[in-house]
Design a protein around this motif. Structure first.
Motif, short mmCIF file in Angstrom:
data_model
loop_
_atom_site.label_atom_id
_atom_site.label_comp_id
_atom_site.label_asym_id
_atom_site.label_seq_id
_atom_site.Cartn_x
_atom_site.Cartn_y
_atom_site.Cartn_z
N PRO A 453 0.82 -1.21 0.00
CA PRO A 453 0.00 0.00 0.00
C PRO A 453 0.85 1.26 0.00
O PRO A 453 1.98 1.28 0.52
CB PRO A 453 -0.82 -0.12 1.29
CG PRO A 453 -0.79 -1.57 1.63
CD PRO A 453 0.53 -2.07 1.15
N THR A 454 0.32 2.33 -0.58
CA THR A 454 1.04 3.60 -0.61
C THR A 454 1.26 4.12 0.80
O THR A 454 2.36 4.55 1.17
CB THR A 454 0.25 4.64 -1.42
OG1 THR A 454 -0.01 4.11 -2.73
CG2 THR A 454 1.03 5.93 -1.56
N ASP A 455 0.21 4.06 1.65
CA ASP A 455 0.32 4.46 3.05
C ASP A 455 0.40 3.19 3.87
O ASP A 455 -0.60 2.68 4.37
CB ASP A 455 -0.90 5.31 3.46
CG ASP A 455 -0.73 5.90 4.85
OD1 ASP A 455 0.36 5.71 5.44
OD2 ASP A 455 -1.68 6.54 5.34
N SER A 456 1.62 2.64 4.01
CA SER A 456 1.78 1.34 4.65
C SER A 456 1.56 1.38 6.14
O SER A 456 1.26 0.36 6.76
CB SER A 456 3.18 0.78 4.34
OG SER A 456 4.17 1.66 4.84
N GLU A 457 1.70 2.53 6.78
CA GLU A 457 1.54 2.60 8.24
C GLU A 457 0.09 2.58 8.65
O GLU A 457 -0.24 2.12 9.74
CB GLU A 457 2.24 3.84 8.79
CG GLU A 457 3.77 3.81 8.59
CD GLU A 457 4.41 5.04 9.17
OE1 GLU A 457 3.66 5.92 9.66
OE2 GLU A 457 5.67 5.13 9.15
N ASN A 458 -0.78 3.10 7.81
CA ASN A 458 -2.19 3.23 8.20
C ASN A 458 -3.08 2.26 7.41
O ASN A 458 -4.27 2.49 7.23
CB ASN A 458 -2.69 4.65 7.94
CG ASN A 458 -1.92 5.66 8.76
OD1 ASN A 458 -1.57 5.40 9.91
ND2 ASN A 458 -1.66 6.83 8.18
N SER A 459 -2.49 1.17 6.93
CA SER A 459 -3.27 0.24 6.09
C SER A 459 -4.14 -0.70 6.90
O SER A 459 -5.00 -1.35 6.36
CB SER A 459 -2.32 -0.58 5.20
OG SER A 459 -1.44 -1.34 5.98
#
Length: 460
Positions: A453-459
């Motif tokens: 995912p582009t935003d891997s921390e908030n997936s």
């Protein structure tokens, strides 16, 4: 031989001529007494003829002797070859018997694993139903307790109610633990089932009746069937603790690369390989490393996946599509050439479903190798038995399924795996290659295609 025939032809003529001369002289001259010995010339002629005949016979005997020796040598070679062939045939028969016995044992084990899997699945479903019933009862009791507390706030909670709540909570925790244990056992059984299937397919591929793989012709034929990765899918039931992708697994504390079970939204459970690097985890969707897997597969196998997650494989277009529908994803391509130089390139991308031939739309965002795929274009996936519209020659030239396009048609990371000996240009074009827009052609040794995912921390 020719000398003997000449002598037999000349000798009668000489003798007849001598006799004629004797008769003529007998008619013209008064008769004289006959000599008891042959004329000297006749003797010489006969001696010369016999000498030539002896030489001819000697040459013929030497020649015949040499031919007989050659025949004996060839017979000895033939006898030795026939003996070696009989030994090899006996060894092959023994190996065939052993393979059949091994296959029979594996089939029995496979049936046992299937039965255990079905039994666990039924137990899991019954546990889930019991959990739902208990949850409903707990909610009802909580509602009743809430009403009691509101109506009689001054009255302390009854000991029986407290003990009942404690008992229900303990039962709920026990059910959760049991569910986790059953799911872990179910996952292990699925892995064993996949391994047994893979061993069976390897035994079939190495069997006696398997023909050797023909070289690729201008029109590729159907390749041998390989085990599809969708064999280790499970029934689509509720699994609250199964993560949706590798990033969620990483955020939960699993920081080791390996094979994990995931369940994207609106999808079944299946296994993937999570590649951990630089503080994040990527889902590996393609891997080429040694040419052990044939990638000239059918549309059906490219749709659902093939190969081994711990070796060379293609995850499957349906699984990739189910993953990228959850968030915005990044596609990373890692390449290594035969000089051990490593390159990479990253794209933001969009993937269509099977009705669009899994159309791929790319935008480059980073990398250290020149781009070889056209951006802002719809690239449609094709295989040798499924032609995307407008790309009829793509599978024949690429020898493997890929997103075809008309701009730089020589790129294909799913092509035939060529060793460094493949020096001719047609062989390089049919193999794994990456041709940049400036015309440079990279001959590739190993490839990886990964997504996260582009935003891997908030997936999660």
């Amino acid at each position: 031989m020719y000398t003997i025939k000449l002598f037999l032809f000349i000798a009668p003529l000489v003798i007849s001529s001598r006799i004629d001369q004797d008769y003529s002289s007998f008619d013209s001259v008064s008769p004289e007494p006959k000599s008891r010995f042959a004329m000297l010339d006749d003797v010489k002629i006969l001696a010369n003829g016999l000498l030539q005949l002896g030489h001819g016979l000697k040459d013929f005997v030497h020649k015949t002797k040499g031919q007989i020796n050659d025949i004996f040598q060839k017979l000895n070679i033939f006898d030795q070859s026939f003996y070696d062939l009989s030994l090899q045939t006996n060894e092959i028969k023994e190996e065939e018997k052993e393979l059949r016995r091994t296959t029979s044992r594996l089939q029995v084990k496979n049936e046992e694993v299937k039965n255990m899997s079905l039994e666990l699945n039924s137990k899991l479903e019954s546990l889930l139903e019991e959990k739902i019933l208990l949850q409903q009862k707990v909610r009802y009791l909580e509602d009743q307790l809430t009403n009691l507390i509101k109506n009689q706030p001054e009255i302390q909670e009854h000991p029986e109610i407290t003990s009942l709540k404690t008992f229900v909570e303990q039962q709920d925790n026990s059910i959760k633990d049991l569910l986790q244990t059953v799911e872990e056992q179910y996952r292990q059984l699925n892995q064993q089932h996949s391994q047994i299937k893979e061993i069976e397919n390897q035994l079939r591929r190495t069997g006696i009746q398997e023909s050797t793989e023909n070289s690729l012709s201008s029109k590729p034929r159907a390749p041998r069937t390989t085990p599809s990765l969708h064999l280790n899918e499970t029934k689509n039931v509720e699994h609250d603790d199964i993560p949706a992708d590798c990033t969620i697994i990483y955020n939960r504390g699993e920081h080791t690369s390996g094979i994990y079970s995931i369940r994207p939204s609106n999808s079944q459970v299946f296994n993937v390989y999570c590649d951990v690097k630089s503080g994040s985890s990527w889902t590996l969707i393609q891997h080429r490393i040694d040419g052990s897997q044939n990638f000239n597969e059918t549309w059906e196998n490219y749709k659902y996946g093939f190969g081994r997650l711990d070796g060379e494989f293609w995850l499957g277009l349906e699984k990739i599509y189910s993953l990228v529908q959850q968030y915005n994803y990044i596609l990373r391509i890692e390449l290594e050439d035969w000089k051990d130089n490593k390159h990479y390139i990253e794209y933001s991308f969009h993937l269509g479903d099977h009705e669009t031939d899994y159309t791929l739309h790319l935008v480059e965002i980073a990398g250290n190798v020149p781009n070889a795929l056209p951006e802002h274009k719809d690239l449609m996936f094709s295989t040798w038995d499924h032609k995307a519209k407008g790309h009829f020659n793509c599978p024949e030239s690429n020898s493997g399924g890929w997103w075809c396009h008309d701009v730089y048609g020589e790129n294909n990371l799913n092509g035939k795996y060529n060793k460094p000996k493949a020096k001719t240009k047609p062989e390089r074009r049919r193999g794994i290659c990456w041709k940049s827009q400036n015309g440079r052609l990279y001959s590739i040794k190993s490839t990886k295609m990964l997504i996260r995912p582009t935003d891997s921390e908030n997936s999660e």
